[in-house]
Design an enzyme around this catalytic site. Sequence first.
Site, short mmCIF file in Angstrom:
data_model
loop_
_atom_site.label_atom_id
_atom_site.label_comp_id
_atom_site.label_asym_id
_atom_site.label_seq_id
_atom_site.Cartn_x
_atom_site.Cartn_y
_atom_site.Cartn_z
N LEU A 92 -18.28 -61.51 0.56
CA LEU A 92 -18.02 -60.52 -0.67
C LEU A 92 -18.80 -59.48 -0.67
O LEU A 92 -18.03 -58.37 -0.99
CB LEU A 92 -18.16 -61.06 -2.00
CG LEU A 92 -18.18 -62.56 -2.44
CD1 LEU A 92 -17.78 -63.09 -4.16
CD2 LEU A 92 -15.97 -62.37 -2.17
N LEU A 129 -13.26 -60.26 10.51
CA LEU A 129 -12.15 -59.20 11.03
C LEU A 129 -11.13 -58.48 10.53
O LEU A 129 -10.90 -58.68 8.89
CB LEU A 129 -11.14 -60.68 11.92
CG LEU A 129 -10.16 -61.23 11.30
CD1 LEU A 129 -8.98 -60.39 10.44
CD2 LEU A 129 -9.36 -62.14 11.99
N CYS A 169 -7.98 -58.45 0.63
CA CYS A 169 -9.03 -58.96 0.85
C CYS A 169 -10.23 -57.76 -0.59
O CYS A 169 -10.51 -58.60 -1.57
CB CYS A 169 -10.06 -58.59 1.78
SG CYS A 169 -9.75 -60.31 2.70
N PHE A 170 -10.13 -56.95 0.12
CA PHE A 170 -11.34 -55.88 -1.29
C PHE A 170 -11.28 -55.77 -1.94
O PHE A 170 -12.07 -56.14 -3.19
CB PHE A 170 -10.88 -54.20 -0.44
CG PHE A 170 -11.50 -54.07 0.33
CD1 PHE A 170 -12.04 -54.64 1.72
CD2 PHE A 170 -11.08 -52.63 1.54
CE1 PHE A 170 -12.35 -54.24 3.16
CE2 PHE A 170 -11.41 -52.13 2.59
CZ PHE A 170 -12.16 -53.17 3.43
#
Length: 453
Positions: free
Chosen positions: A204, A150, A259-260
Amino acid sequence: MAVIADRCPDIKVTVVDLNEERISAWNHHDLSCLPVYEPGLDAVVGRARSRNLHFTTEVNQAIAEADMIFLSVNTPTKTRGVGAGQASDLRWIEASARQVAAAANGHTIVVEKSTLPVRTAEAVKAILAAAQGDTGGSKTFSVLSNPEFLAEGTAIADLESPDRVLIGGEDAAAIEALAAVYGHWVPAERILRTNLWSSELSKLTANAFLAQRISSINAIASLCEATGADVREVARAIGTDSRIGPKFLQAGPGYGGSCFQKDILNLVYLCRHYGLEEAASYWESVVTLNTWQQQRIARLVVNSLFGTVSGKRIAVLGFAFKADTNDTREAPAIRICRDLIEEGAQLAIVDPKVEAGQMARDLEKAPVTPDQARMGIPLGGEGTWTHEASPLEAARGADAVLILTEWKDYRQLDWQALHAVMRRPAWLFDARAVADPVAARASGLNVWRVGEG
Ligand code: UDX
């Protein structure tokens, strides 16, 4: 978990956390007080809470009762020790696994929901296997990987209609049990089954590919600015190629979010660990480009304002890492604002959802009051920042407006009114290309837009 509870009224979902304040916020009768701002989440929680969705700090009891446990704890980048700056810090995953091992009853399916480096499941399994051995098999475990794809701001829609659900594991019965949960609302063909390691690595890789697209378009944006091309025209032209596709081609101030950066650094660490130096530096360059883009924007503001922003007021519109969230983790605004403050600027920051306290933590600097700011700071003095209530207040007396988040409100700003309260010559730096450039130019502003030559 709220969406699972909403879609599966026959399943009892209990969310546990050690933090009492958070849990009581999740239990707050006023749904506007939930600790996470996410469009549509309040309605989902409102429907399921006290029916089959519960929030509690009774961790051990919930573990003992559960057939299936989702480990959804933080896995931030390590700040010290081996792999500092790149590897994930797994202490909370390990602590959770140990607590599950101690408190579980009978057969328990343990699902890794946190984003984890490849082969973490091995560690989780080892901890659970030790507990299994100690009890002579009265408790047993299966470990699955079920990464979450998400995106913030669209989380509810992404969960209600996911492109895919990924389940990695070795125990077919456990995989089918989890697939049956999602099967309540996700079409069967969108539930993908893989081995554990593929599942962990897919998360990932998905984030690395998405971030790489953003760094690629930002690299092209800088070239557009230098050559007179327009990155939006280029993005449209390449995005119509069905192999490339139109999404994730918005040039901007660089990607942010929890996240990135973390996931790519993790990937880089893994590649190096396995001796794959070229693969490691390939992915590392995505991060390098992202940092460069943020620094480039701060530098460009300084250069345009006659080479100095010392003592100048700059209105910063947007602090969240993207629109429709109050999340500021890795927000490009943090580095850009810090660089400008370092140059002595007086920032006037506004964001519809981010609170001043959060900005202060991110900038590691307390704000001054608007009154103090009005008195000005000595030239060459230290930069400061204020928290402002509206774009108009922020723009008052400013030399420039800098847009860093693509909030909808910023698409409809009244540039005549803003320009009227600014100091001349006044600038608009639109790092998201959301403002109406024709209206802004017509008001008399000098306009820079990301990727526009
Ligand atoms: C991301 C992934 O999309 C999601 O699948 C994963 O589960 C978690 O990480 P999120 O961080 O919530 O989600 O936001 P996302 O919409 O992916 O945006 C990340 C960053 O990229 C934001 O700062 C956004 O502004 C930026 N971005 C995105 C661009 O600069 N250009 C784009 O075209 C798209």
